[in-house]
Design an enzyme around this catalytic site. Structure first.
Site, mmCIF file in Angstrom:
data_model
loop_
_atom_site.group_PDB
_atom_site.id
_atom_site.type_symbol
_atom_site.label_atom_id
_atom_site.label_comp_id
_atom_site.label_asym_id
_atom_site.label_seq_id
_atom_site.Cartn_x
_atom_site.Cartn_y
_atom_site.Cartn_z
ATOM 1 C CD1 TRP B 101 -2.297 -2.400 1.344
ATOM 2 C CD2 TRP B 101 -3.340 -0.769 -0.059
ATOM 3 N NE1 TRP B 101 -3.206 -2.870 0.578
ATOM 4 C CE2 TRP B 101 -3.716 -2.151 0.043
ATOM 5 C CE3 TRP B 101 -3.474 0.213 -0.848
ATOM 6 C CZ2 TRP B 101 -5.059 -2.249 -0.961
ATOM 7 C CZ3 TRP B 101 -4.591 0.053 -1.738
ATOM 8 C CH2 TRP B 101 -5.395 -1.115 -1.766
ATOM 9 C CG ASP B 175 -3.383 3.936 3.979
ATOM 10 O OD1 ASP B 175 -4.287 3.487 4.601
ATOM 11 O OD2 ASP B 175 -2.943 3.277 3.142
ATOM 12 C CE LYS B 199 -8.631 -2.554 3.946
ATOM 13 N NZ LYS B 199 -8.806 -3.541 2.937
#
Lengths: 368, 368
Positions: B101, B175, B199
């Site tokens: 990511w 993040d 999530k």
């Protein structure tokens, strides 16, 4: 109990059967043991949902094979940037301004290209569409932007322009957010169409983009990857995690649309027939009344969004309170225009418009 | 019937009580006669939903008053462009690359600024986090980007760095998509945090941004208005139509989180306690086994995402098929890493991890 009729301009009423099915499937979609919200977007369950949704939409709207269907995020206002980022090549773009939404598109485009005002109905207070023959189209335009139904001002273009016949070789981009799936689309005249889902397709948070394949792959270098049409298309709308539940709800709505019929008409043709009848009923009532008024030129009136005013605006609050008590919700006009607005999207049955007209007549008569 | 345990990395399992409440309210939210999907985002009903959601989240995550909470669209990959568009001023930005990511964030930033690789664990195959003392921070960085939990590689930073102590005056951007709300956040060390909801917060299609007020108002001129943090903040996350239903579902999740307790612990502290117990159970079992392996350094292991491998990978398909039959869903690892992955987000109860461990032990013993 009768469910109220919801005239919201968006997010808007959804078919009750769709909501019922969603509620029933909330904890367990088709025996998967999962809510649709809980599925990996790359698993076979959700893949079947998005692929079915896309195929159903393609069939409903008769989208030709050389167009790609994308499910994106960011809504119409996001697309006001995303379209020029992808299609303008930093050059000239023609804008036809017909109301609030195309005005916003025109202003946003300045960040990315050289927008040119080809026509505007601002002098007419957005109540009359400029005739295509009067548009000042640029010879070097990368595309022509048009909002084919203005949700706030209630004006609708009932025939898409043939740009070639008007001397332009540019592709036509339409913002069809607030009348998509309410009528057929002549794709021969369109290069790209976009729309937020929250009027006629499903819940807010899904943006539909239908784009001709030759327009992919020309994004500016400053276009975010998540909003690059080619990247989105190459990844089947899965470059980033898509708004899975919204796509599922849109898919249920597409299935509902496919089940609709009026006589020999099916799907969108059946909806268009119904939508014409609903609009005629409401406009017909307003026009014969001396109590209510709609200011839009007759041939430019939107079938989807009917803004109207009480001639005596001191009655507005009483009108809205009485409407709510009668089970007629969200009739307040947009803050920039005032008055009232009845949105008659696909999920609004004729009976809802009949109930509205009955209430309006009753309200008028009580005060007479 | 026992509902299956869903180990999806995202979109992921949601609390069953939240899904039940959503199903019950689908056709009529609190007597309004409308589904939440059918409400105008500017009406008082939805305004109360979004304001409650924001206040609940602020309380849960102990977000200080000088931070704004934004509900946006586009997900983490969208933010990879939106953060530099808003914060980079076109200058130098430091990136700490710890997995897939942050690697994607680093690559995307090239479009908008001058990204500098301050540290990377690529040589360690993303199994070991580079120590903050080893980061090569730039004196002129506009911000430092860090992914505090890497969903794919299963590495988590268990203490946010104190950039000032490392000699940098830049704000820290994290993040925190895949561990938000699983643990407390030390906001003194953070300038901006972003995360997709899918999530730990709700359904896909909502992006949470928590940003310190002094970082608003510095967007590049090419930043789309819909993604300009100041525009979004000034309009209470309503510059464009927000993903209303997703925000509602997130709000129900926040209320569920507020109800959770473990002994004297409440809310996020209770969840963190549970999440540690769940992770210890699974890692402990894997580490004592000669059949399964997790390759991440012990002190960098994610509590949320546990990638693991069968030492004999020819058993993978049988393992997954047996798991599904045992009511243990979505355990397949990310395609870029292979093997298995169990995501243990807040909605996964300890009983689910116990069931997984029991299955893994059983599967191993049958083949012994």
């Amino acid at each position: 109990m009768q469910r109220p009729y919801n005239f919201s301009a968006g997010p808007a009423a959804m078919p009750v059967e769709v909501l019922q099915q969603a509620a029933a499937e909330m904890l367990d979609w088709h025996g998967s043991g999962m809510s649709v919200m809980e599925m990996s977007h790359r698993g076979k369950e959700f893949m079947s949902i998005i692929e079915t949704a896309e195929a159903d939409l393609r069939e409903l709207l008769a989208v030709p094979p050389n167009f790609r269907i994308l499910f994106m995020q960011g809504g119409g206002l996001g697309e006001n940037a995303i379209v020029p980022l992808n299609l303008s090549r930093g050059g000239v773009v023609d804008f036809v301004v017909t109301g609030s939404w195309s005005q916003k598109s025109f202003k946003e485009a300045r960040k990315f290209c050289d927008p040119h005002l080809a026509a505007s109905n601002e002098a007419d207070c957005h109540t009359r569409l400029p005739a295509p023959g009067s548009w000042q189209l640029s010879p070097d335009a990368q595309y022509v932007h048009l909002c084919s139904n203005e949700t706030i001002h209630g004006v609708e273009l009932h025939e898409l322009p043939d740009l070639k016949a008007l001397g332009s070789n540019a592709p036509l981009v339409i913002d069809f957010s607030s009348h998509v799936a309410s009528r057929t689309v002549d794709w021969r005249r369109v290069g790209l169409a976009f729309g937020g889902a929250q009027k006629n397709l499903g819940p807010a948070g899904v943006t539909l983009v239908v784009v001709r394949e030759d327009l992919l792959g020309h994004a500016l270098s400053i276009c975010p990857s998540a909003f690059d049409y080619k990247t989105v298309a190459d990844n089947g709308s899965m470059y980033n995690t898509p708004p899975t539940y919204g796509i599922y709800m849109a898919g249920l709505t597409f299935q509902w649309l496919k089940r609709q019929s009026e006589g020999n008409l099916r799907g969108i043709a059946a909806m268009e027939h119904r939508n014409m009848a609903k609009a005629e009923l409401l406009y017909g009532f307003i026009d014969q009344s001396s109590f209510y008024v709609n200011k839009v030129a007759t041939d430019c009136r939107s079938r989807m969004n009917v803004p109207f005013f009480l001639r005596d605006e001191s009655r507005n609050e009483a009108f809205l309170a009485g409407a709510k008590a009668a089970g007629l919700l969200q009739l307040k006009g947009h803050k920039s225009v005032g008055g009232m607005r009845a949105s008659l999207y696909n999920a609004m049955p004729l009976e809802g418009v009949q109930a509205l007209v009955a209430y309006m007549r009753d309200f008028e008569q009580k005060l007479a």
